[in-house]
Design an enzyme around this catalytic site. Structure first.
Site, mmCIF file in Angstrom:
data_model
loop_
_atom_site.group_PDB
_atom_site.id
_atom_site.type_symbol
_atom_site.label_atom_id
_atom_site.label_comp_id
_atom_site.label_asym_id
_atom_site.label_seq_id
_atom_site.Cartn_x
_atom_site.Cartn_y
_atom_site.Cartn_z
ATOM 1 N N ASN A 1 0.777 -1.201 0.014
ATOM 2 C CA ASN A 1 0.015 -0.166 0.057
ATOM 3 C C ASN A 1 0.933 1.310 -0.003
ATOM 4 O OD1 ASN A 1 -1.939 2.135 0.536
ATOM 5 N ND2 ASN A 1 -2.351 1.347 2.604
ATOM 6 N N LYS B 1 0.252 4.210 -0.393
ATOM 7 C CA LYS B 1 -0.542 5.365 0.447
ATOM 8 C C LYS B 1 -0.263 6.351 -0.393
ATOM 9 C CE LYS B 1 0.340 3.584 5.028
ATOM 10 N NZ LYS B 1 0.122 3.618 6.323
ATOM 11 N N HIS C 1 -9.673 1.062 5.151
ATOM 12 C CA HIS C 1 -8.080 1.140 5.654
ATOM 13 C C HIS C 1 -8.538 2.100 7.190
ATOM 14 C CE1 HIS C 1 -3.979 2.643 6.368
ATOM 15 N NE2 HIS C 1 -3.784 1.388 5.816
ATOM 16 N N GLU D 1 -6.777 4.617 8.005
ATOM 17 C CA GLU D 1 -6.608 5.888 7.836
ATOM 18 C C GLU D 1 -7.875 6.484 7.280
ATOM 19 O OE1 GLU D 1 -2.841 5.536 5.469
ATOM 20 O OE2 GLU D 1 -2.062 5.168 7.553
ATOM 21 N N GLU E 1 -5.376 -5.234 10.773
ATOM 22 C CA GLU E 1 -4.267 -4.012 10.923
ATOM 23 C C GLU E 1 -4.527 -3.528 12.394
ATOM 24 O OE1 GLU E 1 -2.373 -2.914 6.960
ATOM 25 O OE2 GLU E 1 -3.994 -1.585 7.079
ATOM 26 N N GLY F 1 2.414 2.331 10.912
ATOM 27 C CA GLY F 1 3.183 3.255 10.549
ATOM 28 C C GLY F 1 3.818 3.951 11.659
ATOM 29 N N SER G 1 3.541 -2.044 10.472
ATOM 30 C CA SER G 1 4.974 -2.088 10.596
ATOM 31 C C SER G 1 5.767 -3.632 10.330
ATOM 32 C CB SER G 1 5.097 -1.597 11.975
ATOM 33 O OG SER G 1 4.793 -0.428 12.167
HETATM 34 C C1 PEP Z 1 -0.831 -0.185 5.961
HETATM 35 O O1 PEP Z 1 -0.595 1.269 5.679
HETATM 36 O O2 PEP Z 1 -1.808 -0.904 5.799
HETATM 37 C C2 PEP Z 1 0.262 -0.260 6.899
HETATM 38 C C3 PEP Z 1 0.234 -1.461 7.363
HETATM 39 O O3 PEP Z 1 1.344 0.681 7.057
HETATM 40 P P1 PEP Z 1 2.886 0.441 7.556
HETATM 41 O O4 PEP Z 1 3.263 -0.995 7.082
HETATM 42 O O5 PEP Z 1 3.448 1.376 7.158
HETATM 43 O O6 PEP Z 1 2.621 0.069 9.161
#
Ligand code: PEP
Length: 249
Positions: free
Chosen positions: A9, A11, A95, A97, A167, A173, A212
């Site tokens: 992803n 973003k 997601h 976000e 998630e 992040g 992460s």
């Molecule tokens: C994500 O945006 O779905 C995500 C898991 O981000 P990150 O790997 O940066 O934590």
């Protein structure tokens, strides 16, 4: 047997100057990766360019979001039929976000999931709890509510052609990854909740972990019995790191 999926992803990152070398180096390394299915989810505006670069390769293209509407007076939206036009296979919905920055609720997320399926895209439904929800012992309740919104609208059979990504919001992040045991516990809970309605669908649906994931923690997370790959944010923008994660799946 579930085939692992690793989806990057991107973003709100990238430019015409950076996506080309990124895709080139991923393509150069991908031949070594036989087991997992790989997808990348660039910002909408770069989908046609990325799709053209990946033509004929085993890497699928996904979108980061989709409108709940197919067409009409919905300024700024991009619909599932439009994504289909550009050969998009996957589409992230819900997601964290989108849920927490843009206030998208369970009902809208479920409608986006339905819109993706109407156009034969595979939704990647993101679910996950906030830190305070985990600390209050409400992780399962939150994840169940997010799943049930989709089951209520679309029925359990919708998960035949869909992917789930667990998630935890506190891990996205932040550099704080769920332990493999924490991830496995929630993945098993998700599978059991689906199994209560349809054992076969629950057994076959892929449940990705996101939050992460890096080259150095991916194999432990992916070796958990109910973890079927990952949704990768930051690390998907670094080709070496992303390829190592794909190799771990
Ligand atoms: C994500 O945006 O779905 C995500 C898991 O981000 P990150 O790997 O940066 O934590």
């Amino acid at each position: 047997m579930r085939r692992a999926l690793v989806a990057g992803n991107w973003k709100l990152n990238g430019s015409l100057a950076t996506i080309q070398p990124l895709i080139k180096t991923i393509l150069a390394g991908i031949e070594r990766i036989q087991q997992a299915e790989i997808a990348v989810c660039p910002p909408y505006i770069y989908l046609p360019a990325v799709q053209a670069m990946l033509m004929g390769s085993p890497i699928a293209v996904g979108a980061q979001d989709v409108s709940d509407q197919d067409s009409g007076a919905f300024t700024g939206e991009v619909s599932a039929p439009m994504l289909r036009d550009f050969g998009v296979r996957y589409c992230i919905v819900g997601h964290s976000e989108r849920r927490h920055i843009y206030g998208e609720n369970d009902a809208l997320t479920a409608r986006k999931f339905a819109a993706a399926r109407r156009s034969e895209l595979w939704p990647i439904l993101c679910v996950g709890e906030l830190l305070e929800e985990r600390e209050q012992g409400n992780t399962e309740q939150v994840v169940a509510r997010q799943l049930d919104a989709v089951i209520h609208l679309e029925g359990i059979s919708a998960f035949r052609d869909a992917v789930i990504a667990y998630e935890p919001v506190w891990a996205i992040g932040t550099g704080k990854t769920a332990t493999p045991e924490q991830a496995q516990a929630v993945h098993a809970f998700i599978r059991q909740r689906l199994a209560a309605q349809d054992k076969r669908i629950a057994e076959n649906v892929r449940i990705l972990y996101g939050g992460s994931v890096k080259a150095d923690n991916a194999s432990k997370l992916f070796s958990q019995p109910d973890v079927d790959g990952g949704l990768i944010g930051g690390a998907s923008l670094k080709s070496g790191e992303f390829l190592a994660i794909c190799g771990a799946a």
